[in-house]
Structure formats: C-alpha cells, structure tokens
Scaffold this motif. Sequence first.
Motif, PDB file in Angstrom:
ATOM      1  N   ARG A 136      37.886 -16.627  -7.972  1.00 23.57           N
ATOM      2  CA  ARG A 136      38.602 -17.195  -9.238  1.00 23.57           C
ATOM      3  C   ARG A 136      39.760 -16.887  -9.445  1.00 23.57           C
ATOM      4  NH1 ARG A 136      35.290 -19.760 -13.069  1.00 23.57           N
ATOM      5  NH2 ARG A 136      33.906 -20.705 -11.902  1.00 23.57           N
TER       6      ARG A 136
ATOM      7  N   THR B 214      37.727 -16.412 -15.809  1.00 22.56           N
ATOM      8  CA  THR B 214      36.515 -15.942 -15.474  1.00 22.56           C
ATOM      9  C   THR B 214      35.299 -17.143 -15.123  1.00 22.56           C
ATOM     10  OG1 THR B 214      36.055 -16.826 -17.860  1.00 22.56           O
ATOM     11  CG2 THR B 214      37.713 -15.461 -17.493  1.00 22.56           C
ATOM     12  N   PRO B 215      34.820 -15.473 -15.336  1.00 22.54           N
ATOM     13  CA  PRO B 215      33.502 -16.601 -14.046  1.00 22.54           C
ATOM     14  C   PRO B 215      31.884 -17.649 -14.914  1.00 22.54           C
ATOM     15  CG  PRO B 215      32.999 -13.914 -14.228  1.00 22.54           C
ATOM     16  CD  PRO B 215      33.694 -14.299 -14.918  1.00 22.54           C
TER      17      PRO B 215
ATOM     18  N   ILE C  74      33.548 -19.494 -16.873  1.00 23.71           N
ATOM     19  CA  ILE C  74      32.981 -21.218 -16.878  1.00 23.71           C
ATOM     20  C   ILE C  74      33.608 -21.737 -15.354  1.00 23.71           C
ATOM     21  CG2 ILE C  74      35.294 -22.446 -16.520  1.00 23.71           C
ATOM     22  CD1 ILE C  74      34.733 -21.597 -19.165  1.00 23.71           C
ATOM     23  N   THR C  75      32.833 -22.725 -15.313  1.00 25.99           N
ATOM     24  CA  THR C  75      32.094 -23.476 -13.585  1.00 25.99           C
ATOM     25  C   THR C  75      33.007 -25.323 -14.063  1.00 25.99           C
ATOM     26  OG1 THR C  75      30.747 -24.894 -14.419  1.00 25.99           O
ATOM     27  CG2 THR C  75      29.624 -23.160 -14.842  1.00 25.99           C
ATOM     28  N   ILE C  76      33.347 -25.066 -12.238  1.00 26.59           N
ATOM     29  CA  ILE C  76      34.438 -26.049 -12.524  1.00 26.59           C
ATOM     30  C   ILE C  76      33.896 -27.793 -12.687  1.00 26.59           C
ATOM     31  CG2 ILE C  76      34.870 -26.089 -10.337  1.00 26.59           C
ATOM     32  CD1 ILE C  76      33.307 -27.802  -9.017  1.00 26.59           C
TER      33      ILE C  76
ATOM     34  N   PRO D  27      36.259 -12.388 -10.597  1.00 26.62           N
ATOM     35  CA  PRO D  27      36.075 -12.584  -9.251  1.00 26.62           C
ATOM     36  C   PRO D  27      37.306 -13.322  -8.681  1.00 26.62           C
ATOM     37  CG  PRO D  27      34.803 -13.825 -10.604  1.00 26.62           C
ATOM     38  CD  PRO D  27      35.481 -13.270 -11.112  1.00 26.62           C
TER      39      PRO D  27
ATOM     40  N   PRO E  51      40.556 -20.329 -16.164  1.00 23.85           N
ATOM     41  CA  PRO E  51      39.357 -20.752 -15.538  1.00 23.85           C
ATOM     42  C   PRO E  51      38.871 -19.325 -14.625  1.00 23.85           C
ATOM     43  CG  PRO E  51      41.212 -21.671 -14.528  1.00 23.85           C
ATOM     44  CD  PRO E  51      41.282 -21.020 -16.129  1.00 23.85           C
TER      45      PRO E  51
END
Lengths: 466, 466
Positions: free
Chosen positions: A148, B386-387, B389-391, A145, B384
């Motif tokens: 990102r 790739t969707p 992975i979150t913060i 996305p 990071p």
Amino acid sequence: MDLKNFFQPKSIAVIGSSKHPRKIGNIIFRNFIDLRYEGKIFAVNPNAEEILGQKTYPSVKDIKDNIDLAIITTPAQIVYPLLEECAAKKIQNIIIISSGFSEVGNVAEEEKLRDFIKKKKLNVVGVNCLGIYDSYSNLDTLFTPRERMDRPKKGSLSLICQSGAIGAIMIDIMAQENYGLRRFVSYGNATGLDESDFIDFLGKDDQTKAICLYIEGLRNGKKFLEICKKVCKKKPIVAIKAGITTKGTEAVKSHTGTLAGSAEVYKGILKQANVLRAESLEELFNYARLIERGKSPPGNKIQIITNGGGVGVLAVDELSKRGLELAELDKQTIATLKKEMPPIVNIGNPLDLVGDANDARFKFAIDKVLEDKNVDILLIILLPQTPTITINIIKILKEIYEKSTKPICLVVPGGSFANTIKRELEEYIPSFSSPSGAATAIKGLLDYNNQIAKSKKRKKAKIIQK
Amino acid sequence: MDLKNFFQPKSIAVIGSSKHPRKIGNIIFRNFIDLRYEGKIFAVNPNAEEILGQKTYPSVKDIKDNIDLAIITTPAQIVYPLLEECAAKKIQNIIIISSGFSEVGNVAEEEKLRDFIKKKKLNVVGVNCLGIYDSYSNLDTLFTPRERMDRPKKGSLSLICQSGAIGAIMIDIMAQENYGLRRFVSYGNATGLDESDFIDFLGKDDQTKAICLYIEGLRNGKKFLEICKKVCKKKPIVAIKAGITTKGTEAVKSHTGTLAGSAEVYKGILKQANVLRAESLEELFNYARLIERGKSPPGNKIQIITNGGGVGVLAVDELSKRGLELAELDKQTIATLKKEMPPIVNIGNPLDLVGDANDARFKFAIDKVLEDKNVDILLIILLPQTPTITINIIKILKEIYEKSTKPICLVVPGGSFANTIKRELEEYIPSFSSPSGAATAIKGLLDYNNQIAKSKKRKKAKIIQK
C-alpha cells in the motif's frame, strides 16, 4: 539526549506481537523478519506460543537479554501496566504506537503515562504514532503495508512528523519521486519526546543534511526556538505548520487537542527560529531538496537553459514572481555560443536551444554557461519528448553535476517517459516536474544562505564588540 | 468559420512525407497509418515512389480526389510554392508544421505567406506548430513519438496552445494523469488562424466542456475579448498567459517575437473576457477539471470528509487561504453520525473518520453528508495506505458520484498505490493528489459560477430597462 537506540537498536521487543496478518502487532513484527533486521527481535504476547515461526515471551520480564528498544502496539487500556514492566526491565527507549488517549478525549490516561515517563526518565515516542523508519538500519515500525505504501531509498533528508497520516503520505511521496530518506519519526501526541528532541538529535546526525518537519502545535515554544536556532546554523529545517489560518487552527484543536496558538504567533516563532516555512507537502520537499545537496552559490544570479522556449518563459515568470534575479551572460560566453551554436538558438535568458537540440548542444551550452562568472545558479529545463534527445543525456548531466561547484537544478516536465528520466536523474541532481517547483527550491536555497550569512555577521559583530 | 475539417477530414495529404523514421514527415504520416485513420491518406513527395507501403504523389495537384486537409512538413524555404499548389488544388484547410519563419527573424517570408493566405481566404494552422490532435477521430499530427510522449484518452477538455513545447507537455501530463482530452490545437505563429478562431469553434463543439488556453501574446485583443465573452457564457475558459512578469514579458518577445504587452494589460483583458487565469500548468488543469463535469453547487459551503486528520487540517488551510467557506453540518446529520459511527470519529469539518475507517464507514458518512442541506460541495480526502480500505472503495465512490447532484472532488495523496487509485477514480470523479489542487478546483468552480450568475443578472437588468 542520545536517541540512537530508536534508530539502530541491537535488541528489540515487540509487545503485542500478533498472529493475525491485519493486526498492527503482526505487521510491525513482520517488518523486522521480512527486512532481516540486524539485531535480536523478541515477540511479546502472553496468549501465543509462537508468531511467524519465532518463540514468544509472556512479558518483557521473561526475556533474559537486555532490550534496547520496546515497541508497544496493544490497546490503550493495557499500555500503562506494560510501560511499568518495561521500566522494571530497565528498558530506556519505548515506542508506543497505541492510540485512544487524549486525541479521543482520554486525557487522564495520557497524563498518567506522562507522569510515569517523567518520573522514570524514560525516552518515549508516541502515544498515537507511526513510530520510526530508518532507511539505513532498516528499522521499520510503520504499520502501513508495503503493497500500500512504498519505502524510500537511502538518502539524507530526515522527517519529523506529528501526524501519522501525513507521515505516511510523506514517505509514500518520497518513494514515488525517488527522493532519498535518512530517518523518519512520527511522534504523535508527544507524551514523552517531542519534535524538539528529535530536531536536536538529528541536528547532530552527520547523515542528515536537511530536516523536514510537520507540526500542528508546540508544547514548548521556547525549547523549540532554542534548538532550531542552534541546528539551523548547521543544516536547514523546513516546516509545515498545519492550522495556519483561523479555521485551520480550530481544526487542529479538534484533531489532536493541541492548543495550536494563533497563526501569526507561529509564523513569528518559525521565522525567529530560522526555519523555512512551506505551505504544502510539495513545497516542503521542493524547499529541502536543493539545499540539502550542499552546493553554495557564489551569488544570486540564475541562468535558464532549455530546449522548450515556452517553458523557459514560464520559468522566468516563476523566478520573477519570487523576487529572484536572472543572470546576464558575459560577452565572451555570448560570443562563443554564437560561434558554435546554430543561428536558430536564442542566446539570452532563457538560453533557448530550441526544439531540435540534441545531447551535444545541451552539453556544450551548459559547460560554457557554468564557466561564466555572471552565472551563480543554473536551471536546466529538459524536454525529453523530442526525438533528438537520447537517454545518454542522463550520463552527460550526471557528469556535469558532479564537476560543478555551482548549484544546478533540473526540470523535466511531462508524462511517463519524462517522469522516468526525472526519477533517474533525481539520483544525481535535484529534479522537478515544473518550473514553479524549481523556483521554490532556488528561493529556499538563497533564503537559507542569506540567513546563514546574517547569523555569521551577527556573530562577528558580537566578537568585535567584546 | 467551420474548422471541422482540421479535426475529422475525410481526405488528407501529407506534403513532405518521408521514408526516414526520424523525420517529421515520416512520424506524422506514420501516425495516420498506425492509428488506422478513417479517411484517405495521401503521401506527397516528388523524390520517393512509396512511403510505408503507400504510393506517393509528386504534388497535391497529382491527386485526383478532393483533399479536405493538407499538412505541410517541409523546410521553410519551399513552403510558399507548396501553399500555392494547395490553393490551386482548392484545398481550404492547411496545417503548416514547418518552422524557420518570424521566430528566427525570417519575418519577410512569413509576411509573404500571411498575405497569400488572406488573399486566397485559406484556413491555415501554423506556421511553426505541432498542429492538431483529436482523441475521437484519431487525427494526430504530433511529431513527438509515442514512446516519448503519451496520448490522453477521450474526454471533454480541449486545449489551444501557442507553444508546441508547452502543448506537448500538456498532452503528456493529461495522459499520465488520466485526464480526458477532446481536441488539441497548437497554432504556433498564428500566420493564419489564431487562438480566437479556435475558441469560437470549440465554443460551439458540444463535446468540449471546458477550454484550456496557453498564450504568450494576442494579435487581436478586441476579437479575443468578444469571442471569449460569448463562449464563457456556455463553458469555462481557463488560460495561462506566459510573460506575466516584466522579465517574463521580455522573454516572450525574444521567444516568439510577439509583442506581449504589459502584464497588467493582459490581466485586465483576461478578467474582462471572463477567462479564469492560471499561473502554472498544474493550476490550469486543476481549475478546469471540476468545472467541466458540469455539476453546479447550490451554494458555496464545503464539507471535508477524510480518514487522515492531519491532511484534513491542511485542506482547511488551503480552502481558507483562498477565501472559501466551510459548511456546518446540520444538527440532524450530527445526531445520525454520532449514533452510527464509533466514538473516536471526529464529527466536524473536517469530518475525520480516523485511521481505521473502512469502506462502509466512508460510504455511510458521505451519504449522510450529501443529504445535508448545509453542504453544497463535498471534498473527500482518501488515504488508501491504511489496510482497512479495500479497492472496493472505487466502486462505492463511483456510485455515489453518479447519483449526486452536488459537486464532489477527491484527493488521494501518496505514492504509487495511491496514484493508481487516483488515476482510476479520475475516470469518474475529479481527483487530485493534494489538498491545494482540490482547493484550486473548487475556487475555479465557484468563480465561474459567480461569473455566470453576474452575467445573467446583467442580462435581466438590461431586459427590464428595455
């Protein structure tokens, strides 16, 4: 092979388009909608009536229009029948994003695809890849996305990348550093087309001034060698070969199942193919960015101009370490500089304009040095941290660069203000954050020029022999 | 020698304070006002009644209070009489920012100062320098304005830098990358104090966990050797010696007039002094940042964990090129990972969690690998982009790092989003933008530890001999 429909197709079918915003088939379809792609876009999904406000089709066979490019984003197990449908619909160009083939041990399924592709003479990018990004046409099959991962501005570097992850990082770095991108292709397992096919195609693309390559292995070394040799006469190819150590070779084998071959064999192939070898992503871009501007130096003598004496010394070290040569300014230039510059200016190589240098002192010195016949390449190291430099320096350097036939590269070291200046100047002049980056770039330029000169000599010798 | 009044004086006189916002004497005085320095600040200027709303004094002799530190910012020709006034006022510590001495051929004037300093036993930083920055006390004599050059956050790296320009760049880079700084000193021509005096002083400073050094030459090699050997037993010193090539040595001579000595001699001295040598600013910080965290590895086996297979391969190459060793996971760890991870995860070294890895998969894998007795150092490469992975990954990694006794370093490659994550994580874990940076850091850590081990062995041998 004409691969232009991978980059600027007039009609596209996204097979496996999805309603769910985190699904690959949604992100890719959304890219076309969000970027207002100039061409017809069809969503294919038998289980949905509409996606993002667009009508969907159960199968490509239900679309009446001709389709220039199909993009398959579904799970691995249904890729084969979908490819059959594409062939039945006479779709010549297909990108298969889907993973789950030889890279996870599912070799049989991939071989089945490979045989079918060969039999039907299809052009296929993938499987297990990120696909294509073209900054001119806005074709974007990347499922990373935008919040990102940034997308670079238009430019003249093209990237060919086996690994999707490395491809994503390369694009992200390019956007961040304000490098210009022409075209990007991540071809994954090379079940259909491979790196050589794209090197050949982008070799003929006038907008591509340099090709950057990331490879883990080669399926066909002979084809690669022949195509690179041909393309390198027209434009530089810079490559990272991952797995260039013994342990790295083992890691490649386990990553993509590619027989990576010994590191030494690969070094030999790249050398023979006239490809410049980079050892890291930073080095890759540093090698490519000065050459692609197309300014050819009359010789190999480098002059440094700076307002920071210490950084000048570091630059001399970096050039010398790489076997590069420093210019010696002509007596006339030295006399003029002595007359016009304050006595604290250190006239030599580096030409140190010292800490209180202003824009005008930079301009005067650069103009004089560029006129000097002893100088072939100019390396400017600008420290914008000092208050005597104004942002007018951007305009001054831009104008100097446009007029100059000699290659110029720029180093702007430091933090956020320096980076802003560097990013802006990158628009006009190849700009680096450290002396070592610039030294790598100059080395790349001179190596490429030597190579071109040698190949011309050989050609001439052959003609004379005849 | 107690130099603490250079960093946290209770009273300061800025000699040559100025009303003009672009003058050095104004910028430095303003730093104290703007940062609300905790201590008394006196402006000294015989030609102004008030500066920035503060009363001025014609001379330091007119100030009634004791002065812990004087800062001289005037033109070179009046420095000598001002220094005499400081001595008369019994000011022990003086920073002379002023340039225009031996670096522009004015050797006699500098020798005069040097003799006076010796005779009066004054502690003098300079001439021709940027002076001091202390991120804890907020003492800031840097005349590079804040809108041009950022200041780093509090931390535990200290910098000692001969060149002002390099010093400015180092500080600017540290702020940009979110590295923590303890103290900075640029000592210029070393007319009074030199690098060794500050290495000695910062060697005893508990807040300083590592010392970074930039030198062009040494006035007193023997003193340097003795002090470094002593300090290196307690904390690492990493140094760039500019002029490490023949041409670079010549450039140093013309830059600071220092007799740079041959490159080989310097390499020898640094090695003997147990100083780690870096070849560029990037390398300098990469060497220092992992060591200074103080986690000591039980051995030398490195395990890579990543969600990007290609970058994992590049990391293996970077480690192998430096002669570093890869871990082999214990059978028990492999069995646990096989049981709990999806089949596409590639269990080896690199441990490739593949592109769809989420935070939980990272956490599980890292926990298991850190428990493995075959693993001494962990290198995490996080993509990071790739969707999945979150913060939340920031919090997870922070907690893992705090609990771990084994050294961990992190690579977050990419563009603006990746850099944001990297900068935030740098707060807790040494974080790098490329595998080569992390490999350099690990090499530095292991080299330093070997060195410490060797020196302990020698000590033990000596005791046994006795």
